[in-house]
Design a protein around this motif. Sequence first.
Motif, PDB file in Angstrom:
ATOM      1  N   LEU A 132      22.288  16.597  20.700  1.00 54.06           N
ATOM      2  CA  LEU A 132      21.320  17.171  19.764  1.00 54.06           C
ATOM      3  C   LEU A 132      22.023  17.482  18.442  1.00 54.06           C
ATOM      4  O   LEU A 132      23.035  18.186  18.414  1.00 54.06           O
ATOM      5  N   THR A 133      21.491  16.951  17.353  1.00 49.52           N
ATOM      6  CA  THR A 133      22.068  17.187  16.028  1.00 49.52           C
ATOM      7  C   THR A 133      20.967  17.573  15.054  1.00 49.52           C
ATOM      8  O   THR A 133      19.795  17.247  15.248  1.00 49.52           O
ATOM      9  N   GLU A 134      21.371  18.267  13.984  1.00 53.29           N
ATOM     10  CA  GLU A 134      20.418  18.642  12.952  1.00 53.29           C
ATOM     11  C   GLU A 134      20.174  17.481  12.009  1.00 53.29           C
ATOM     12  O   GLU A 134      21.094  16.739  11.651  1.00 53.29           O
ATOM     13  N   VAL A 135      18.929  17.313  11.607  1.00 51.72           N
ATOM     14  CA  VAL A 135      18.559  16.322  10.601  1.00 51.72           C
ATOM     15  C   VAL A 135      18.567  17.022   9.247  1.00 51.72           C
ATOM     16  O   VAL A 135      17.821  17.975   9.027  1.00 51.72           O
ATOM     17  N   GLN A 136      19.412  16.570   8.360  1.00 52.21           N
ATOM     18  CA  GLN A 136      19.522  17.194   7.048  1.00 52.21           C
ATOM     19  C   GLN A 136      18.326  16.808   6.185  1.00 52.21           C
ATOM     20  O   GLN A 136      18.136  15.643   5.856  1.00 52.21           O
ATOM     21  N   MET A 137      17.519  17.784   5.816  1.00 51.19           N
ATOM     22  CA  MET A 137      16.335  17.564   5.006  1.00 51.19           C
ATOM     23  C   MET A 137      16.653  17.851   3.539  1.00 51.19           C
ATOM     24  O   MET A 137      17.590  18.588   3.225  1.00 51.19           O
ATOM     25  N   PRO A 138      15.864  17.305   2.611  1.00 46.12           N
ATOM     26  CA  PRO A 138      16.036  17.659   1.197  1.00 46.12           C
ATOM     27  C   PRO A 138      15.737  19.136   0.958  1.00 46.12           C
ATOM     28  O   PRO A 138      15.144  19.804   1.815  1.00 46.12           O
ATOM     29  N   PRO A 139      16.134  19.685  -0.183  1.00 46.07           N
ATOM     30  CA  PRO A 139      15.856  21.105  -0.485  1.00 46.07           C
ATOM     31  C   PRO A 139      14.370  21.432  -0.357  1.00 46.07           C
ATOM     32  O   PRO A 139      13.521  20.681  -0.837  1.00 46.07           O
ATOM     33  N   ARG A 140      14.066  22.522   0.341  1.00 46.17           N
ATOM     34  CA  ARG A 140      12.701  23.043   0.547  1.00 46.17           C
ATOM     35  C   ARG A 140      11.855  22.155   1.461  1.00 46.17           C
ATOM     36  O   ARG A 140      10.677  22.419   1.647  1.00 46.17           O
ATOM     37  N   ALA A 141      12.440  21.111   2.020  1.00 48.11           N
ATOM     38  CA  ALA A 141      11.661  20.222   2.887  1.00 48.11           C
ATOM     39  C   ALA A 141      11.744  20.673   4.341  1.00 48.11           C
ATOM     40  O   ALA A 141      12.738  21.269   4.765  1.00 48.11           O
ATOM     41  N   VAL A 142      10.687  20.403   5.086  1.00 51.56           N
ATOM     42  CA  VAL A 142      10.654  20.688   6.515  1.00 51.56           C
ATOM     43  C   VAL A 142      10.078  19.460   7.209  1.00 51.56           C
ATOM     44  O   VAL A 142       9.353  18.661   6.604  1.00 51.56           O
ATOM     45  N   PRO A 143      10.398  19.264   8.488  1.00 52.93           N
ATOM     46  CA  PRO A 143       9.796  18.146   9.218  1.00 52.93           C
ATOM     47  C   PRO A 143       8.314  18.381   9.431  1.00 52.93           C
ATOM     48  O   PRO A 143       7.876  19.516   9.642  1.00 52.93           O
ATOM     49  N   ALA A 144       7.540  17.331   9.335  1.00 51.83           N
ATOM     50  CA  ALA A 144       6.124  17.437   9.675  1.00 51.83           C
ATOM     51  C   ALA A 144       6.005  17.573  11.192  1.00 51.83           C
ATOM     52  O   ALA A 144       6.965  17.382  11.919  1.00 51.83           O
ATOM     53  N   GLY A 145       4.825  17.866  11.662  1.00 53.41           N
ATOM     54  CA  GLY A 145       4.625  17.941  13.102  1.00 53.41           C
ATOM     55  C   GLY A 145       4.158  19.285  13.595  1.00 53.41           C
ATOM     56  O   GLY A 145       3.871  19.450  14.764  1.00 53.41           O
ATOM     57  N   GLY A 146       4.101  20.275  12.694  1.00 58.71           N
ATOM     58  CA  GLY A 146       3.632  21.577  13.131  1.00 58.71           C
ATOM     59  C   GLY A 146       2.121  21.633  13.278  1.00 58.71           C
ATOM     60  O   GLY A 146       1.582  22.465  13.996  1.00 58.71           O
ATOM     61  N   ASN A 147       1.410  20.735  12.601  1.00 54.19           N
ATOM     62  CA  ASN A 147      -0.043  20.722  12.642  1.00 54.19           C
ATOM     63  C   ASN A 147      -0.521  20.033  13.911  1.00 54.19           C
ATOM     64  O   ASN A 147      -0.022  18.970  14.287  1.00 54.19           O
ATOM     65  N   ILE A 148      -1.496  20.605  14.606  1.00 52.86           N
ATOM     66  CA  ILE A 148      -1.966  20.023  15.861  1.00 52.86           C
ATOM     67  C   ILE A 148      -2.643  18.684  15.651  1.00 52.86           C
ATOM     68  O   ILE A 148      -2.816  17.911  16.591  1.00 52.86           O
ATOM     69  N   ALA A 149      -3.016  18.364  14.402  1.00 50.79           N
ATOM     70  CA  ALA A 149      -3.676  17.086  14.128  1.00 50.79           C
ATOM     71  C   ALA A 149      -2.676  15.956  13.921  1.00 50.79           C
ATOM     72  O   ALA A 149      -3.052  14.819  13.720  1.00 50.79           O
ATOM     73  N   THR A 150      -1.391  16.259  13.962  1.00 48.62           N
ATOM     74  CA  THR A 150      -0.378  15.264  13.665  1.00 48.62           C
ATOM     75  C   THR A 150      -0.336  14.169  14.713  1.00 48.62           C
ATOM     76  O   THR A 150      -0.403  14.415  15.909  1.00 48.62           O
TER      77      THR A 150
END
Length: 424
Positions: A132-150
Motif C-alpha cells: 500500500l502506497t500513497e498516491v501523490q495528488m496535486p496541491p488541494r486535490a483529492v481523489p474522487a470516489g466519495g460521492n455515492i453516485a461515482t
Amino acid sequence: LATLGGGFSRAYEVNPAGVIVGEASNEFGFIRPVVWVGGAIRELPALDPTNAGFGTARAINERGDVVGNDSRSFTTRAALWPAEGGVVDIGMLPTANVGWATGINNHGHVFGQSIYFADFSRRGMKWVNGVLTEVQMPPRAVPAGGNIATGRMFNDLGEFLGEITDFTANTQHSLVFRDNAFQTLPFLPDAFSPFSWAFGMNHRGDIAGASHAEFEVHGVVWRRDGTVTDLGVPPGWTTGATFAHGINDRGFVVGEAFGEWTPGQFGTGAVLWRLPVDVTPPTVTWSSHAAVFFVDETIATTSTATDDDSGIASHTCADIAGDAYTFGLGEHLFTATATDNAGNTASASTSFTVRVSFASLANLTRRFFADAGLASGMVNFLSAAEKNEPTHPLQGYRSAVGSHAGKTISAEQAAILIELSRHL
C-alpha cells in the motif's frame, strides 16, 4: 435486489458476468458488503467476524475480485474480497482514521483513499502486489470516489479520477491521472460557473461526469482523444439537469436527469445515452522490402499502426532488422496486430525468403575472415565448386573452415558457413 433482512440496499457496480456489488442492511440494522449473483444475495466475509459492523462493496473486476470497506476494532478499513474467497485487510495509510477502496482493475491493483479526521483531508492510495502506497495528488486535490453516485474510479490503464474544489470561489476542477501525469478536464465552453464532476470512466479512458452549462448542469463525456461531448437533456425537454455517472467501452453512458418528464410532473429518473462508437479498425502497414534476401544482405522492414478515430490502444508492431543469415534459410512470416481504443483489431503480415548462393556465401566468408589471404583461399574452394570441378571442393571448403574454428574465426561463425555450404 434483495436485502439481508433489513429495509435498505444499494448497488454500486456490475461486472460483465452480471455479478453486482453493493451494500444491504441486515435484521440488526447493520449495513454489510454484499454481492448479488443471479438475483440471490450473499454477504461478504467480515474483517472482524466477532464484531461485524458497517461495510460496503464498491467495485468488482471481470475476474470477480471485489473491493470496498469494512470495520475492524470500530475502524473503517479498505478491504479486498478475492474471487477465490476470503477477505484481505488493505487498511489505510499511516496515521489515517478511515480507509476506503473504491476501484479495482483487471490486474488486481486497488485504488482508494484514506481520510484524516484532524483536517478532514483525503489522500489517494494504491495497493499493488500487497504493498500500500500513497498516491501523490496535486496541491488541494483529492481523489474522487466519495460521492455515492461515482462509477468506475480505476481502469486497466492505471488511470484514476480526482477533483480540486475551492468552495469560496464556487469552483471545482475535475482531474484524471493519465500518462503518469494529472490532467485537468475542460469545462463546457458556455459554463455559467467553473464547476465539473468526474464520476466514472471506462477501460479506454473515456470519462463520464457533469459540468455547468449555460443555464444548468449537463452530463458530459470527456473522450480520451480530447473531444468533449455535452450530453444535454432528454429529447423534448427545454430545460433540466443531467448527470452522467458511468460509461462502458461500447459508448453506453448511464446517469440521471431531473426535469419535467411529463407535463406538470417533475422528478429524477435514470437516463441512458448512446454515443457514436468507432467501428473502423486501425491500419497496420509494413514498409516495402525485397521478396528474397541472400545471406550476405541486410534485412530491414518496419510495421506501423495508425488510427484516425479513437487512436491506438496497443500494438505488436516492431522493426525487423538484421543480417539475413541470422534469420535462417527459407521463408519467414511476420504478423503485426493493433487494437484501437474502441476495441477494433486489425493485423497485417509480411514475408521474405532467405537464400544462399555461391556469391553470397563467398561474401559472407570474406566478412567473417579478417585475414584477406585466408578468405581468398576459402573463396577459391567455392569458385571451384560453382564450376563443378570434380575435386570435391565443397568438402575442401568445409574442412578448411572447420580447421580455423575458434582460431581466426569463432566456432559459431564456422558452423554457420559450413551449414550454409550444405545448401548449395
